[in-house]
Scaffold this motif. Sequence first.
Motif, PDB file in Angstrom:
ATOM      1  N   ASN A   1       0.857  -1.181   0.000  1.00  0.00           N
ATOM      2  CA  ASN A   1       0.000   0.000   0.000  1.00  0.00           C
ATOM      3  C   ASN A   1       0.896   1.235   0.000  1.00  0.00           C
ATOM      4  O   ASN A   1       1.546   1.540   0.991  1.00  0.00           O
ATOM      5  CB  ASN A   1      -0.913   0.001   1.225  1.00  0.00           C
ATOM      6  CG  ASN A   1      -1.887   1.163   1.216  1.00  0.00           C
ATOM      7  OD1 ASN A   1      -1.770   2.078   0.399  1.00  0.00           O
ATOM      8  ND2 ASN A   1      -2.843   1.121   2.121  1.00  0.00           N
TER       9      ASN A   1
ATOM     10  N   GLN B   1      -0.121   4.374  -0.433  1.00  0.00           N
ATOM     11  CA  GLN B   1      -0.894   5.596  -0.257  1.00  0.00           C
ATOM     12  C   GLN B   1      -0.190   6.622   0.632  1.00  0.00           C
ATOM     13  O   GLN B   1      -0.065   7.789   0.252  1.00  0.00           O
ATOM     14  CB  GLN B   1      -2.271   5.266   0.305  1.00  0.00           C
ATOM     15  CG  GLN B   1      -3.208   6.448   0.293  1.00  0.00           C
ATOM     16  CD  GLN B   1      -4.628   6.051   0.649  1.00  0.00           C
ATOM     17  OE1 GLN B   1      -4.917   4.885   0.868  1.00  0.00           O
ATOM     18  NE2 GLN B   1      -5.504   7.032   0.698  1.00  0.00           N
TER      19      GLN B   1
ATOM     20  N   GLU C   1      -7.502   7.010  -5.324  1.00  0.00           N
ATOM     21  CA  GLU C   1      -6.596   6.750  -4.212  1.00  0.00           C
ATOM     22  C   GLU C   1      -6.850   5.391  -3.574  1.00  0.00           C
ATOM     23  O   GLU C   1      -5.992   4.808  -2.958  1.00  0.00           O
ATOM     24  CB  GLU C   1      -6.705   7.858  -3.147  1.00  0.00           C
ATOM     25  CG  GLU C   1      -6.050   9.137  -3.556  1.00  0.00           C
ATOM     26  CD  GLU C   1      -4.554   9.000  -3.778  1.00  0.00           C
ATOM     27  OE1 GLU C   1      -3.858   8.377  -2.946  1.00  0.00           O
ATOM     28  OE2 GLU C   1      -4.060   9.499  -4.785  1.00  0.00           O
TER      29      GLU C   1
END
Length: 128
Positions: free
Chosen positions: A83, A85, A124
């Motif tokens: 991940n 992000q 996102e």
Amino acid sequence: ADAEREASALREERDDSRQRVKLLEARRQLGLVLNSMDDRNFGIAQRHLDRSKALLDDVEGPSEELRALSKALGDAPVVVAGNLQKQRAAFRSQVDRLDELIELPGSVVAKAPPRQPNGDATDEGGEQ
């Protein structure tokens, strides 16, 4: 005397232009960090990050803010992760900050959604 002043002014303009080119190239390299992360090319992303930092370090007479940004880039290596992000958001923030410091009118890269390895844009959350 006039010719000397003009020559001096031209040298100063040339030197200012060279510094701006370094800043713009550092900005480009930082944008490439995001692209490489989206493509899951973490080694390439780190190389772009290192180049961006080196260019910022090479700017003559940097402001305190520019020095702080360069230090932040050195303190935030690209980390292989499933991940991305948080890491991506941190780099996008640094792109925006550099845009402000070099007075670019809005960051196109910072507003672009992440790309999937196949080149498709996603939101996102990672959904297409």
